[in-house]
Design an enzyme around this catalytic site. Structure first.
Site, mmCIF file in Angstrom:
data_model
loop_
_atom_site.group_PDB
_atom_site.id
_atom_site.type_symbol
_atom_site.label_atom_id
_atom_site.label_comp_id
_atom_site.label_asym_id
_atom_site.label_seq_id
_atom_site.Cartn_x
_atom_site.Cartn_y
_atom_site.Cartn_z
ATOM 1 N N CYS A 77 0.969 1.281 -2.481
ATOM 2 C CA CYS A 77 1.876 1.413 -3.630
ATOM 3 C C CYS A 77 1.097 2.054 -4.771
ATOM 4 O O CYS A 77 0.051 2.675 -4.546
ATOM 5 C CB CYS A 77 2.492 0.068 -4.017
ATOM 6 S SG CYS A 77 1.293 -1.183 -4.520
ATOM 7 N N ARG A 96 3.595 -4.545 -4.861
ATOM 8 C CA ARG A 96 4.304 -4.320 -3.594
ATOM 9 C C ARG A 96 3.394 -4.287 -2.374
ATOM 10 O O ARG A 96 3.685 -4.936 -1.360
ATOM 11 C CB ARG A 96 5.100 -3.007 -3.682
ATOM 12 C CG ARG A 96 6.268 -3.088 -4.642
ATOM 13 C CD ARG A 96 6.794 -1.721 -4.994
ATOM 14 N NE ARG A 96 5.812 -0.961 -5.769
ATOM 15 C CZ ARG A 96 5.942 0.312 -6.126
ATOM 16 N NH1 ARG A 96 7.027 0.985 -5.757
ATOM 17 N NH2 ARG A 96 5.005 0.910 -6.833
ATOM 18 N N ASP A 110 9.673 -0.512 -7.819
ATOM 19 C CA ASP A 110 8.517 -1.046 -8.534
ATOM 20 C C ASP A 110 8.952 -2.245 -9.393
ATOM 21 O O ASP A 110 9.761 -2.077 -10.305
ATOM 22 C CB ASP A 110 7.968 0.087 -9.411
ATOM 23 C CG ASP A 110 6.722 -0.321 -10.153
ATOM 24 O OD1 ASP A 110 6.400 -1.528 -10.176
ATOM 25 O OD2 ASP A 110 6.080 0.571 -10.720
HETATM 26 P P1 4NP Z 1 2.647 -1.904 -7.620
HETATM 27 O O1 4NP Z 1 3.194 -2.181 -9.103
HETATM 28 O O2 4NP Z 1 2.509 -0.408 -7.499
HETATM 29 O O3 4NP Z 1 3.723 -2.459 -6.753
HETATM 30 O O4 4NP Z 1 1.325 -2.627 -7.500
HETATM 31 C C1 4NP Z 1 2.607 -1.654 -10.258
HETATM 32 C C2 4NP Z 1 1.476 -2.224 -10.760
HETATM 33 C C3 4NP Z 1 0.918 -1.733 -11.919
HETATM 34 C C4 4NP Z 1 1.514 -0.657 -12.570
HETATM 35 C C5 4NP Z 1 2.652 -0.092 -12.041
HETATM 36 C C6 4NP Z 1 3.197 -0.585 -10.885
HETATM 37 N N1 4NP Z 1 0.953 -0.161 -13.778
HETATM 38 O O5 4NP Z 1 1.541 0.757 -14.358
HETATM 39 O O6 4NP Z 1 -0.100 -0.665 -14.209
#
Ligand code: 4NP
Length: 159
Positions: free
Chosen positions: A8, A14, A125
Site C-alpha cells: 500500500c 492496509r 485508503d
Molecule cells: P496505508 O495508509 O497506505 O494503508 O498504510 C496510509 C498511511 C499513511 C499515509 C497515507 C495512507 N500518509 O499519508 O502518511
C-alpha cells in the site's frame, strides 16, 4: 515456496492488515511452510513504525495481532523475489510499475482482483477517514485473501 507481498502507500494500514489476515488464513490451512508473506509501502513516510493504532485495533477484534510488524518501503528487488506483488489501489500499482525490473510486470496485480463476492477493484485508503473505514477494509481484505489462497492452491501448490 510461494512468495506473496502486499503493498500500500504507507505500510501502516492496509498492507499490514492484509499480511495479518493472509498469514492467519495460511496458518488455518497449515500451508505456512510453503509460503512467505510480507508487506511494504510505496512511500517512505512510516519506515520502522508499527501499524496504525486503528488498524491494530480492528485486526485485534478479529483475533489478528499485527502489532509487531514494522513499516518498510518496497524496492525493485522485492519484485524479483515475490511471485505475487499485490497492490491495494491503482496508485500503488502504478508506483510499483515505476520501480519494476523489465519483464516482471505481470507479478504486480491489484489485490482486489482476487475477491469473489464484491466488485470493487481497490481497497480504499482508511488513513484520513474514521475508524469505521478500517472494518470495511478488513471485510474487503478477508474476501480477497480467501480468493488469493484458492488461486495459489490451484495454480501453484497442486502442480
Ligand atoms: P496505508 O495508509 O497506505 O494503508 O498504510 C496510509 C498511511 C499513511 C499515509 C497515507 C495512507 N500518509 O499519508 O502518511
Amino acid at each position: 515456496m510461494v512468495k506473496v507481498l502486499f503493498v500500500c502507500l504507507g505500510n501502516i494500514c492496509r498492507s499490514p492488515t492484509a499480511e495479518g489476515v493472509f498469514r492467519k488464513l495460511v496458518l488455518e490451512h497449515r500451508l505456512e511452510q510453503q509460503m512467505e508473506i510480507d508487506s511494504a509501502g510505496t512511500h517512505a513516510y512510516h519506515i520502522g513504525e508499527a501499524p496504525d493504532e486503528r488498524a491494530q485495533a480492528a485486526c485485534a477484534r478479529r483475533g489478528i495481532d499485527i502489532s509487531r510488524l514494522r513499516g518498510r518501503r518496497a524496492v525493485a528487488s522485492d519484485i524479483e523475489k515475490f511471485d505475487y506483488v499485490l497492490a491495494m489501489d491503482r496508485e500503488n500499482y502504478e508506483n510499483l510499475l515505476e520501480i519494476c525490473p523489465p519483464g516482471l510486470e505481470s507479478r504486480i496485480r491489484l489485490f482486489m482482483e482476487f475477491a469473489t463476492s464484491r466488485a470493487e477493484q481497490e481497497v480504499p485508503d482508511p488513513y484520513f477517514g474514521g475508524a469505521g473505514g478500517f472494518d470495511r477494509v478488513l471485510d474487503m481484505i478477508e474476501d480477497a485473501a480467501q480468493g488469493l489462497l484458492e488461486d495459489i492452491r490451484r495454480a501453484r501448490l497442486r502442480a
